[in-house]
Scaffold this motif. Structure first.
Motif, PDB file in Angstrom:
ATOM      1  N   CYS A  38       0.846  -1.200   0.000  1.00  0.00           N
ATOM      2  CA  CYS A  38       0.000   0.000   0.000  1.00  0.00           C
ATOM      3  C   CYS A  38       0.880   1.249   0.000  1.00  0.00           C
ATOM      4  O   CYS A  38       2.014   1.237   0.450  1.00  0.00           O
ATOM      5  CB  CYS A  38      -0.903   0.004   1.229  1.00  0.00           C
ATOM      6  SG  CYS A  38      -2.081   1.389   1.223  1.00  0.00           S
ATOM      7  N   ASP A  40       0.444   3.722   1.811  1.00  0.00           N
ATOM      8  CA  ASP A  40       0.288   4.373   3.121  1.00  0.00           C
ATOM      9  C   ASP A  40       1.596   5.009   3.621  1.00  0.00           C
ATOM     10  O   ASP A  40       2.663   4.397   3.571  1.00  0.00           O
ATOM     11  CB  ASP A  40      -0.195   3.343   4.144  1.00  0.00           C
ATOM     12  CG  ASP A  40      -0.683   4.005   5.420  1.00  0.00           C
ATOM     13  OD1 ASP A  40      -1.901   4.200   5.546  1.00  0.00           O
ATOM     14  OD2 ASP A  40       0.172   4.348   6.266  1.00  0.00           O
ATOM     15  N   HIS A  91      -2.033  -3.454   5.246  1.00  0.00           N
ATOM     16  CA  HIS A  91      -1.749  -2.999   6.614  1.00  0.00           C
ATOM     17  C   HIS A  91      -3.012  -2.632   7.365  1.00  0.00           C
ATOM     18  O   HIS A  91      -4.042  -2.330   6.762  1.00  0.00           O
ATOM     19  CB  HIS A  91      -0.816  -1.778   6.561  1.00  0.00           C
ATOM     20  CG  HIS A  91      -1.473  -0.604   5.907  1.00  0.00           C
ATOM     21  ND1 HIS A  91      -2.083   0.385   6.640  1.00  0.00           N
ATOM     22  CD2 HIS A  91      -1.662  -0.290   4.612  1.00  0.00           C
ATOM     23  CE1 HIS A  91      -2.597   1.273   5.782  1.00  0.00           C
ATOM     24  NE2 HIS A  91      -2.371   0.889   4.556  1.00  0.00           N
ATOM     25  N   CYS A  94      -5.956   0.671   6.993  1.00  0.00           N
ATOM     26  CA  CYS A  94      -5.850   1.111   5.595  1.00  0.00           C
ATOM     27  C   CYS A  94      -7.042   1.989   5.211  1.00  0.00           C
ATOM     28  O   CYS A  94      -8.178   1.702   5.562  1.00  0.00           O
ATOM     29  CB  CYS A  94      -5.788  -0.099   4.667  1.00  0.00           C
ATOM     30  SG  CYS A  94      -5.466   0.369   2.941  1.00  0.00           S
TER      31      CYS A  94
HETATM   32 ZN    ZN Z   1      -3.411   1.351   2.901  1.00  0.00          ZN
END
Ligand code: ZN
Length: 171
Positions: A38, A40, A91, A94
């Motif tokens: 991701c 993130d 994760h 998210c």
């Molecule tokens: Zn994420």
């Protein structure tokens, strides 16, 4: 002209280049691994996995979803640049967990155009990791699909939790 964050990044890059010592690295990742994760901001992949520059490919998008474009990158990574293992990382916390497919309809209503892409939101993290593993394992374009493992990174502890590909969705 106003000062933007990009100006700060460009200034940081000048300082970075002053002590840059990686000019001789080959393009082929030394540890022959590709990571799909991701986007993130709390997920700092290289230190989290003990990786150094030149050792891996990283493909990141919202959710760490295995989209057609990720398969495109993995195909080039494996076929042209020698990677063999694939590591998938979702994760906790998210942003995609809170979004539904209605988001796509709302977007269409707002802008007058339906996006070409699916949102790929999910409610069950573990199940989405399993689906991502299955998408990689069943891709006809990838020569190496034996070593495909999926994990959920906990943003509060920094620890990875491995997902059993044979597990069942929580209902
Ligand atoms: Zn994420």
């Amino acid at each position: 002209m106003s000062h933007t964050v990009t100006d700060e990044l460009v200034a940081a890059n000048k300082r970075y280049a002053e002590t840059f010592t990686h000019s001789g690295l080959p393009a082929r990742p030394a540890r022959e691994v590709a990571i799909v994760a991701c986007m993130d901001a709390r997920l700092d992949l290289m230190p989290a996995l003990g990786l150094a520059i030149g050792e891996c490919h990283t493909m990141r998008n919202a959710g760490g979803v295995v989209t057609d474009d990720v398969i495109r990158s993995l195909s080039i990574s494996q076929r042209e640049l020698g990677t063999k293992a694939v590591v998938l990382i979702h994760h906790t916390g998210c942003g995609l967990l809170g979004i539904t497919e209605e988001w796509r309809q709302e977007l269409e209503l707002e802008v007058g155009q339906k996006p070409m892409w699916p949102v790929e939101s999910f409610k069950d993290l573990d199940q989405d990791v399993r689906q991502s593993m299955a998408r990689v394992r069943t891709s006809p374009f990838l020569p190496h699909t034996d070593d495909v493992r999926g994990f959920v990174f906990d943003v509060t502890t920094g620890l990875l939790r491995e997902i059993d590909p044979a597990g069942t969705p929580a209902s």
